[in-house]
Design an enzyme around this catalytic site. Structure first.
Site, PDB file in Angstrom:
ATOM      1  N   GLY A   4      74.804  75.253  19.656  1.00 57.34           N
ATOM      2  CA  GLY A   4      73.972  75.752  20.746  1.00 57.34           C
ATOM      3  C   GLY A   4      74.821  76.291  21.879  1.00 57.34           C
ATOM      4  N   GLU A  34      79.671  73.842  18.061  1.00 57.84           N
ATOM      5  CA  GLU A  34      79.573  75.213  17.545  1.00 57.84           C
ATOM      6  C   GLU A  34      78.850  76.028  18.607  1.00 57.84           C
ATOM      7  OE1 GLU A  34      80.689  76.710  14.802  1.00 57.84           O
ATOM      8  OE2 GLU A  34      81.604  74.961  13.878  1.00 57.84           O
ATOM      9  N   CYS A  56      75.256  84.058  16.842  1.00 57.73           N
ATOM     10  CA  CYS A  56      76.422  83.647  17.631  1.00 57.73           C
ATOM     11  C   CYS A  56      77.627  84.559  17.412  1.00 57.73           C
ATOM     12  CB  CYS A  56      76.784  82.218  17.304  1.00 57.73           C
ATOM     13  SG  CYS A  56      77.002  81.943  15.531  1.00 57.73           S
TER      14      CYS A  56
HETATM   15  P1  NAD Z   1      68.555  75.794  21.584  1.00 53.89           P
HETATM   16  O1  NAD Z   1      67.772  76.137  22.801  1.00 53.89           O
HETATM   17  O2  NAD Z   1      67.862  75.640  20.291  1.00 53.89           O
HETATM   18  O3  NAD Z   1      69.398  74.490  21.939  1.00 53.89           O
HETATM   19  C1  NAD Z   1      70.237  73.878  20.991  1.00 53.89           C
HETATM   20  C2  NAD Z   1      69.880  72.422  20.865  1.00 53.89           C
HETATM   21  O4  NAD Z   1      70.152  71.766  22.094  1.00 53.89           O
HETATM   22  C3  NAD Z   1      68.397  72.196  20.555  1.00 53.89           C
HETATM   23  O5  NAD Z   1      68.274  71.290  19.484  1.00 53.89           O
HETATM   24  C4  NAD Z   1      67.853  71.636  21.844  1.00 53.89           C
HETATM   25  O6  NAD Z   1      66.786  70.737  21.662  1.00 53.89           O
HETATM   26  C5  NAD Z   1      69.054  70.936  22.446  1.00 53.89           C
HETATM   27  N1  NAD Z   1      68.962  70.829  23.894  1.00 53.89           N
HETATM   28  C6  NAD Z   1      68.535  71.782  24.757  1.00 53.89           C
HETATM   29  N2  NAD Z   1      68.616  71.316  26.027  1.00 53.89           N
HETATM   30  C7  NAD Z   1      69.120  70.060  25.957  1.00 53.89           C
HETATM   31  C8  NAD Z   1      69.434  69.066  26.935  1.00 53.89           C
HETATM   32  N3  NAD Z   1      69.262  69.260  28.235  1.00 53.89           N
HETATM   33  N4  NAD Z   1      69.930  67.891  26.497  1.00 53.89           N
HETATM   34  C9  NAD Z   1      70.119  67.659  25.173  1.00 53.89           C
HETATM   35  N5  NAD Z   1      69.836  68.578  24.219  1.00 53.89           N
HETATM   36  C10 NAD Z   1      69.328  69.749  24.592  1.00 53.89           C
HETATM   37  O7  NAD Z   1      69.656  76.881  21.304  1.00 53.89           O
HETATM   38  P2  NAD Z   1      70.521  77.739  22.335  1.00 53.89           P
HETATM   39  O8  NAD Z   1      71.417  76.852  23.109  1.00 53.89           O
HETATM   40  O9  NAD Z   1      69.669  78.729  23.024  1.00 53.89           O
HETATM   41  O10 NAD Z   1      71.353  78.520  21.212  1.00 53.89           O
HETATM   42  C11 NAD Z   1      71.978  79.713  21.503  1.00 53.89           C
HETATM   43  C12 NAD Z   1      73.448  79.464  21.766  1.00 53.89           C
HETATM   44  O11 NAD Z   1      74.006  78.806  20.642  1.00 53.89           O
HETATM   45  C13 NAD Z   1      74.221  80.741  21.919  1.00 53.89           C
HETATM   46  O12 NAD Z   1      75.212  80.549  22.886  1.00 53.89           O
HETATM   47  C14 NAD Z   1      74.850  80.937  20.562  1.00 53.89           C
HETATM   48  O13 NAD Z   1      75.999  81.727  20.577  1.00 53.89           O
HETATM   49  C15 NAD Z   1      75.122  79.533  20.150  1.00 53.89           C
HETATM   50  N6  NAD Z   1      75.126  79.418  18.696  1.00 53.89           N
HETATM   51  C16 NAD Z   1      76.289  79.086  18.101  1.00 53.89           C
HETATM   52  C17 NAD Z   1      76.344  79.017  16.720  1.00 53.89           C
HETATM   53  C18 NAD Z   1      77.622  78.657  16.009  1.00 53.89           C
HETATM   54  O14 NAD Z   1      77.561  78.410  14.810  1.00 53.89           O
HETATM   55  N7  NAD Z   1      78.761  78.622  16.666  1.00 53.89           N
HETATM   56  C19 NAD Z   1      75.217  79.282  15.969  1.00 53.89           C
HETATM   57  C20 NAD Z   1      74.047  79.606  16.633  1.00 53.89           C
HETATM   58  C21 NAD Z   1      74.002  79.673  17.991  1.00 53.89           C
END
Ligand code: NAD
Length: 495
Positions: free
Chosen positions: A196, A218, A253
């Site tokens: 995330g 990640e 990502c």
């Molecule tokens: P998201 O909003 O789904 O959040 C990711 C996870 O974090 C979710 O399960 C969510 O419930 C949890 N979460 C959110 N807020 C939280 C909090 N305050 N406390 C605890 N947990 C919490 O996804 P996102 O963050 O919008 O994803 C996009 C980001 O992820 C981008 O920066 C992207 O580049 C990155 N990403 C990386 C990869 C990789 O493989 N490296 C893959 C996909 C996305």
């Protein structure tokens, strides 16, 4: 079926305790159990492909083509690699020992960590949820998966089918958002695998620090694409498009975030990108069924804010159309936006692609190095010197020359970020390693007990051990002769 609601700290603690009981029983360690669960994931994908495609369409309007290939097929391929390789991965690795420990033999034994937590993101909600789970199971762990609430249809499907196809005494899904994730993060884990954004990564790592729990993060970042003039222009344009709009409409990502090219070459590149974009998505891309929509109105508004910032107005050279009612934004190219604009400072994660021009491509390296290290960096060129320079100079999670995003499918490469784009890696054997502890084991016998290591300490013994640590045969011989020559180990006056 196990769908968890109103999930409290106590519920989380009870669930972890239950899974820890299963882990402690030794059940998850056996080769047979690991294989049966990996086959369960494979079967889950095979039996329910249509339903998964529908859930991904509901969450993201993801085209069936992308769902089948980049979520289901990639996950199946990951399971198949683990099924084929598992015996080999689990086998203790024999390693050389050193003369200091002579006579001995040594091996590295991979052991499971225990109970692990996987928190995943919404953009590839099947792959990003279950691919780390494949690694966790292959390594013999019990695992709780927390999918993203931002892709609710897929999250509920995962909860339903994980309960149905996998061993619920060791593998669970907890659905939910911040409060459920916070309850999970309160617990003591043996590893947390988070996918995330960087803001939540701080929360995850802070929680993990309380129990000294290791983490894999990640994350994302601004993945640059350098385009030289010495390229096949059509293929370059197509491969940039495939990695950007062909990957969830830029919500990936490793999607190209911005392009750097020379001032002279930019018009040719833009023409080629426009031509191929129109060929792929027609003149009415908002109507195309081959582009995902923006996941929700928050992300839609965020992207529009990047596009409509005052200093960016007038920089659009292609696209720019949007339809909030359908959460759609057309593939958009921007030329020479200011370096201090939002779009050049935030991860875009959507269908906008700024193109930045430079006098000399060498300037790209400073531009990339001035930002947080990206998850991926791409170079298009036929020039060998430039390729070598790029590989030596640019620090990123991974690099691809003459393509974009496709390295994700190469399971022999580690996939993960560096610095701001993450820590740790997975895929293929790297997933097994991410969820294993590598235990070093040294085997000695009672033969050949060397008196030199025991007191009383003498110069002769010290010289011999120094020579053994140094590893030079000549040094060892000299020290041995010295030792034999002073059997009574008389102390020097200076000692
Ligand atoms: P998201 O909003 O789904 O959040 C990711 C996870 O974090 C979710 O399960 C969510 O419930 C949890 N979460 C959110 N807020 C939280 C909090 N305050 N406390 C605890 N947990 C919490 O996804 P996102 O963050 O919008 O994803 C996009 C980001 O992820 C981008 O920066 C992207 O580049 C990155 N990403 C990386 C990869 C990789 O493989 N490296 C893959 C996909 C996305």
């Amino acid at each position: 079926m196990e769908v968890t609601t109103n999930f409290s700290d106590e519920d989380a603690a009870a669930m972890v305790a239950e899974l820890r009981g299963t882990f402690t029983s030794g059940k998850t360690r056996s080769y047979e159990w690991r294989i049966s669960q990996l086959k369960g994931i494979l079967k889950m994908m095979e039996d329910n492909e249509n339903e998964i495609v529908d859930a991904l369409r509901s969450d993201l309007n993801k085209p069936a083509f992308e769902s089948v290939l980049y979520e289901i097929s990639m996950l199946k391929s990951s399971c198949k690699v683990a099924l084929t390789e598992l015996k080999h991965w689990m086998k203790p690795e024999k390693v050389k020992t050193t003369i200091v420990a002579f006579p001995s033999s040594a091996e590295i034994v991979a052991e499971p960590l225990g109970v692990v937590l996987v928190i995943s993101a919404w953009n590839y909600p099947i792959l990003l949820s279950l691919d780390p789970v494949v690694g966790a199971i292959a390594a013999g762990n019990a695992v709780i998966l927390k999918p993203s609430e931002v892709s609710p249809a897929t999250s509920s499907l995962l909860a339903k089918y994980v309960g149905q196809y996998l061993d619920s005494s060791a593998i669970r899904v907890v659905e939910g958002a911040v409060s459920e994730t916070s309850a999970l993060l309160e617990q003591k884990w043996d590893k947390i695998f988070y996918t995330g954004n960087g803001r939540v990564a701080h929360i995850v790592m802070t929680a993990a620090a309380k129990h000294l729990t290791p983490v894999v993060l990640e994350l994302g970042g601004k993945s640059p694409v350098i385009v030289d003039s010495d390229v096949n222009l059509k293929i370059t344009a197509r491969r940039i498009i495939a990695g950007k709009w062909g990957c969830n409409n830029g919500q990936a990502c490793i999607s190209p975030d911005y392009v750097i090219t020379s001032r002279d070459f930019a018009p040719k590149l833009i023409d080629a990108l426009k031509r191929e974009l129109e060929r792929f998505y027609s003149l009415e891309p908002l109507e195309s069924n081959d582009l995902s929509r923006i996941v929700n109105s928050n992300h839609f508004d965020r992207l529009v804010r990047l596009l409509d910032e005052d200093k960016v107005v007038g920089k659009i050279v292609h696209g720019g159309h949007r339809d909030k009612s359908k959460l759609k934004i057309a593939p958009t190219l921007l030329l020479d936006v200011p370096h201090d604009s939002l779009i050049m400072n935030e991860e875009i994660f959507g269908p906008l692609l700024p193109i930045v021009t430079v006098d000399k491509l060498k300037e790209s390296y400073d531009m990339i190095a001035s930002r947080t290290k990206p998850l991926a960096a791409y170079l298009f060129t036929n020039n060998k010197t430039l390729k070598n320079e790029f590989v030596r100079t640019v620090s990123a999670g991974g690099l691809v020359i003459n393509d974009s995003a496709i390295h994700l499918a190469v399971h022999t490469l580690p996939f993960g970020g560096v610095e701001g784009s993450g820590m740790g890696s997975y895929h293929g054997k790297f997933s097994f390693d991410a969820f294993s502890h590598k235990k070093g084991v040294l085997y000695r016998s009672f033969l050949g007990d060397a008196p030199a290591r025991y007191p009383p300490y003498t110069n002769g013994k010290m010289n011999l051990l120094k020579a053994l640590f140094g590893g030079s045969i000549l040094g060892i011989l000299r020290a041995l002769i010295g030792l034999v020559g002073c059997r009574s180990y008389p102390k020097k006056k200076s000692e």
